[in-house]
Write a protein that holds these residues in place. Structure first.
Motif, PDB file in Angstrom:
ATOM      1  N   PHE A  58     -35.148  -0.125 -51.372  1.00 49.99           N
ATOM      2  CA  PHE A  58     -34.410  -0.835 -52.428  1.00 49.99           C
ATOM      3  C   PHE A  58     -34.667  -2.742 -52.434  1.00 49.99           C
ATOM      4  O   PHE A  58     -34.325  -3.168 -52.026  1.00 49.99           O
ATOM      5  N   PHE A  60     -34.681  -5.864 -55.049  1.00 47.41           N
ATOM      6  CA  PHE A  60     -34.396  -6.251 -55.606  1.00 47.41           C
ATOM      7  C   PHE A  60     -34.655  -7.695 -56.757  1.00 47.41           C
ATOM      8  O   PHE A  60     -34.396  -8.568 -56.787  1.00 47.41           O
ATOM      9  N   LYS A 111     -33.798  -0.569 -45.216  1.00 46.43           N
ATOM     10  CA  LYS A 111     -32.689  -0.348 -46.655  1.00 46.43           C
ATOM     11  C   LYS A 111     -31.325  -2.020 -46.458  1.00 46.43           C
ATOM     12  O   LYS A 111     -31.896  -2.977 -48.087  1.00 46.43           O
ATOM     13  N   THR A 112     -30.951  -2.210 -45.511  1.00 49.33           N
ATOM     14  CA  THR A 112     -29.913  -3.292 -46.636  1.00 49.33           C
ATOM     15  C   THR A 112     -30.391  -4.496 -46.164  1.00 49.33           C
ATOM     16  O   THR A 112     -30.787  -5.353 -46.518  1.00 49.33           O
ATOM     17  N   TYR A 113     -30.962  -4.426 -45.136  1.00 47.99           N
ATOM     18  CA  TYR A 113     -31.989  -5.498 -44.830  1.00 47.99           C
ATOM     19  C   TYR A 113     -33.108  -5.783 -45.533  1.00 47.99           C
ATOM     20  O   TYR A 113     -33.158  -7.370 -46.243  1.00 47.99           O
ATOM     21  N   ALA A 115     -32.252  -4.912 -49.402  1.00 50.75           N
ATOM     22  CA  ALA A 115     -32.462  -5.711 -50.250  1.00 50.75           C
ATOM     23  C   ALA A 115     -31.740  -6.827 -50.372  1.00 50.75           C
ATOM     24  O   ALA A 115     -31.596  -7.822 -51.642  1.00 50.75           O
ATOM     25  N   LEU A 116     -30.889  -7.747 -49.019  1.00 50.06           N
ATOM     26  CA  LEU A 116     -30.996  -9.268 -48.878  1.00 50.06           C
ATOM     27  C   LEU A 116     -32.359 -10.045 -49.061  1.00 50.06           C
ATOM     28  O   LEU A 116     -32.225 -10.695 -49.297  1.00 50.06           O
ATOM     29  N   PHE A 117     -33.070  -9.357 -48.136  1.00 50.29           N
ATOM     30  CA  PHE A 117     -34.282 -10.111 -48.461  1.00 50.29           C
ATOM     31  C   PHE A 117     -34.611  -9.813 -49.747  1.00 50.29           C
ATOM     32  O   PHE A 117     -35.444 -11.404 -50.215  1.00 50.29           O
ATOM     33  N   ILE A 119     -33.167 -10.091 -52.442  1.00 50.15           N
ATOM     34  CA  ILE A 119     -32.360 -10.891 -53.422  1.00 50.15           C
ATOM     35  C   ILE A 119     -32.370 -12.479 -53.197  1.00 50.15           C
ATOM     36  O   ILE A 119     -32.368 -13.457 -53.795  1.00 50.15           O
ATOM     37  N   ALA A 120     -32.502 -12.862 -51.794  1.00 52.49           N
ATOM     38  CA  ALA A 120     -33.437 -13.794 -51.313  1.00 52.49           C
ATOM     39  C   ALA A 120     -34.557 -14.753 -52.514  1.00 52.49           C
ATOM     40  O   ALA A 120     -34.539 -15.557 -52.068  1.00 52.49           O
TER      41      ALA A 120
END
Lengths: 365, 314
Positions: A58, A60, A111-113, A115-117, A119-120
């Protein structure tokens, strides 16, 4: 797999309409432009679906990669005098390189990490483009040379349509080869895939690089058509739009995501100004103050929905995710294509008690 | 080029701490959500944005109301929205009705953010709004501390009164949250669920209800951090995007799910950003890259030590 005749009618009809669209829309050049952009979004949405839906990554950063290629192409054209074509090639390669770096950096992230990475990462790219005025033109944007010297939309229409069909064919072949299976195995369970001998590192990175290059190629070509790019295109809302397109179309289906993107792009354009029959107009004018209070705007013959259309798609996105995780369009395609195959399998299959117990176990959890 | 003196450094440090307190408050909400629900809410910044708008409109409508009441109303509104969102969208996740939980959590909160952001654009329009100063500082004049209605000088270091008020308010809210978590039945229940859902269920805590409570409280904290900041920054419907970025950085830095980590991480981020931006020689670039500094920390932490300062193992 047998295919029902309906699907062939749809495929052939669809291709005929897309090919003949410039003739149909001869007097409506604006809508031809909209169609071209719809194909551009379809490339982004389907390549994101390959990355997220098939390979389970995922990211971004898809829009950022697209913009990197476009900016790169524009900058080498402006400062080094490269032709748009070589700019597009170098831009695509750079996008692939950045995709490679993201893939390498994110190997350990789940997954979540991830996505966070990403986005950053996308935000850093946007901020850097905004700040580096000398290179990128900053918030004022960057002008790009046209790829084809023409005032008509028609050549670009066929070019971007060809790009869409080409990338779809490539991704379809990839997804249905061994690689597609490896992608899916990584999505389902990375450890299990690795244990079964799938080279997780290689295929994860491959998914990133391939989708980055497709996004980059589309971005560079499309921006040589539009002739302009600005950092405001990198805002997170545009990424949300790609995600909404893929999810509503069907995140695990390339063609679903493609149709989702085309459907959403056209709806958004149409909803911008909903034409209203003259007979109804006087009745609506009565509500003019109330409507304008709500943020709608009335013109002579239409009602402008402004941000409300996006609100509608936000609701559609959430409802789709909540109740139809396979998307809205993909299940329809599945019904049309697999009906007979499904009937065959169902006929072959004996009542399966194994599945029942599995389902029971799940409900007991 | 700015002169780098001790006083200038102190100024940067104090300003960083002031903004860091707000980051801490907001991240506290996100970390609470993560510790109990096990998900990162990508809509966190949107609740921050809504909180700010609630205060703006409440104070515009009721001009005589004490601003703190408006902050409480903002907290209430964001609590209720968070409650509804959790019940409608996240409860099925907790009940195990969703096929791919990790993906669903990312996408559904992202969808929620998309929806809330455009809903606010549609309702309030894209033009910036800014609330009036909450209240004036008392006028004091001593050797080390001089205040006027809007500014404060301590050891000759000037600070914005607005920011000071926001930071103090946020500090009060952080203390209240910590007290709630440590001393009340509900707070302990939340902690219990975050440590072990099944064990908590055995001793009579309903994990599903705690999920709802944690999410609503988390969104309330985000809403209140927006509420105290609306008098400091001008407010647009996408103001939550960088704000949620900051809270992601803070919770990753502090360790996902760790409350002390969130507070410390918030302060660290505030100070590092302020120092980093202050020490970049070109002021134009400094302003533009201020946010990038935090993102760089974020990327480094994710790559080097994904569990952060106080994180549990992944």
């Amino acid at each position: 797999m047998k295919r029902s005749p309906v699907i062939w009618v749809l495929i052939i009809g669809g291709i005929a309409i897309t090919l003949a669209l410039p003739l149909i829309l001869r007097d409506k050049q604006y809508w031809l432009f909209v169609a071209t952009q719809a194909y551009f979004w379809a490339i982004l949405a389907s390549s994101w679906a390959l990355l997220a839906g098939y390979a389970g990554q995922f990211s971004f950063a898809h829009i950022a990669l697209m913009a990197i290629a476009a900016y790169f192409s524009g900058i080498v054209g402006r400062d080094l005098g490269w032709s748009p074509l070589s700019g597009i090639i170098i831009g695509t390669l750079v996008a692939g390189l950045v995709g490679l770096i993201i893939g390498l950096l994110c190997l350990r992230l789940r997954k979540t990490y991830l996505a966070l990475f990403t986005i950053a990462f996308a935000e850093i790219v946007r901020l850097a483009i905004n700040a580096e005025l000398d290179f990128t033109g900053g918030p004022m944007g960057l002008y790009l040379e046209p790829l084809i010297q023409t005032t008509s939309y028609v050549p670009y229409y066929y070019l971007i349509l060809g790009l869409l069909l080409g990338s779809l064919a490539f991704m379809y072949a990839l997804a249905n080869s061994r690689f597609g299976l490896f992608f899916r195995s990584i999505r389902e369970d990375e450890e299990a895939a690795a244990a079964m001998g799938v080279n997780v590192v290689r295929y994860k990175i491959m998914a990133f690089v391939v989708t980055a290059m497709i996004a980059g190629l589309a971005g560079a070509v499309d921006h040589h058509f539009i002739g302009f790019i600005a950092p405001s295109e990198l805002i997170i809302g545009r990424m949300s739009l790609v995600i909404a397109m893929a999810v509503i179309g069907g995140i695990e289906s390339l063609i679903g995501a493609t149709l989702g993107a085309i459907f959403i792009h056209f709806s958004l354009e149409w909803l911008q100004q909903i034409p209203i029959p003259a007979a109804l107009m006087p009745r609506i004018v009565e509500f003019k103050p109330a409507l304008e209070n709500l943020g709608f705007a009335l013109t002579e013959r239409a009602i402008q929905t402004n941000a409300w259309r996006m609100v509608g798609f936000g609701i559609l996105l959430m409802v789709t995710l909540r109740f139809w995780q396979n998307g809205l369009i993909y299940p329809i395609i599945q019904r049309l294509t697999r009906q007979e195959a499904q009937a065959e399998t169902v006929a072959k299959r004996q009542p399966a008690p194994v599945e029942e117990t599995a389902a029971q176990e799940r409900s007991e959890e | 080029m700015v002169d780098i003196t001790g006083q200038y450094m102190l100024n940067l440090l104090l300003n960083g701490l002031l903004i860091g307190v707000i980051y801490a408050l907001m991240a506290l909400g996100l970390t609470l959500i993560f510790s109990v629900l096990g998900i990162v809410s990508f809509a966190h910044g949107e609740f921050y944005m809504i909180g700010g708008y609630v205060v703006y409109f409440v104070l515009q409508r009721f001009t005589n109301l004490h601003p703190y009441f408006a902050v409480l109303i903002a907290g209430l509104v964001t609590f209720v929205i968070g409650f509804i969102a959790e019940r409608l969208l996240l409860q099925p996740l907790a009940k195990g009705e969703i096929e791919r939980p990790a993906e669903y959590a990312i996408l559904i909160t992202f969808g929620l953010a998309f929806f809330l952001q455009f809903l606010m654009i549609a309702i309030v329009g894209p033009f910036p709004k800014k609330a009036a100063r909450f209240f004036d500082l008392p006028e004091i004049s001593t050797d080390i501390l001089v205040t006027t209605a809007t500014t404060l000088r301590i050891f000759e270091v000037p600070l914005s009164g607005n920011r000071l008020i926001a930071a103090v308010t946020a500090a009060i809210l952080i203390s209240a949250t910590i007290f709630f978590m440590a001393k009340t039945w509900l707070g302990r229940g939340l902690q219990a669920v975050s440590q072990d859902r099944q064990a908590a269920a055995v001793v009579g805590i309903n994990p599903l209800k705690m999920n709802t409570l944690a999410f609503s409280l988390g969104t309330m904290l985000a809403g209140m951090s927006g509420a105290v900041l609306v008098a400091v920054f001008s407010w647009v419907p996408w103001v939550g995007v960088p704000a949620s970025g900051k809270s992601f950085i803070v919770i990753v830095l502090g360790g996902m799910g760790s409350m002390p980590g969130a507070v410390l991480g918030g302060l660290i981020l505030g100070v590092v950003e302020s120092l980093g931006a202050g020490l970049i020689p070109d002021p134009g670039r400094a302003l533009a890259y201020k946010d990038a500094i935090g993102l760089l920390i974020f990327a480094l932490v994710l790559l080097i030590k994904p569990t952060g300062l106080f994180g549990r193992d992944l």
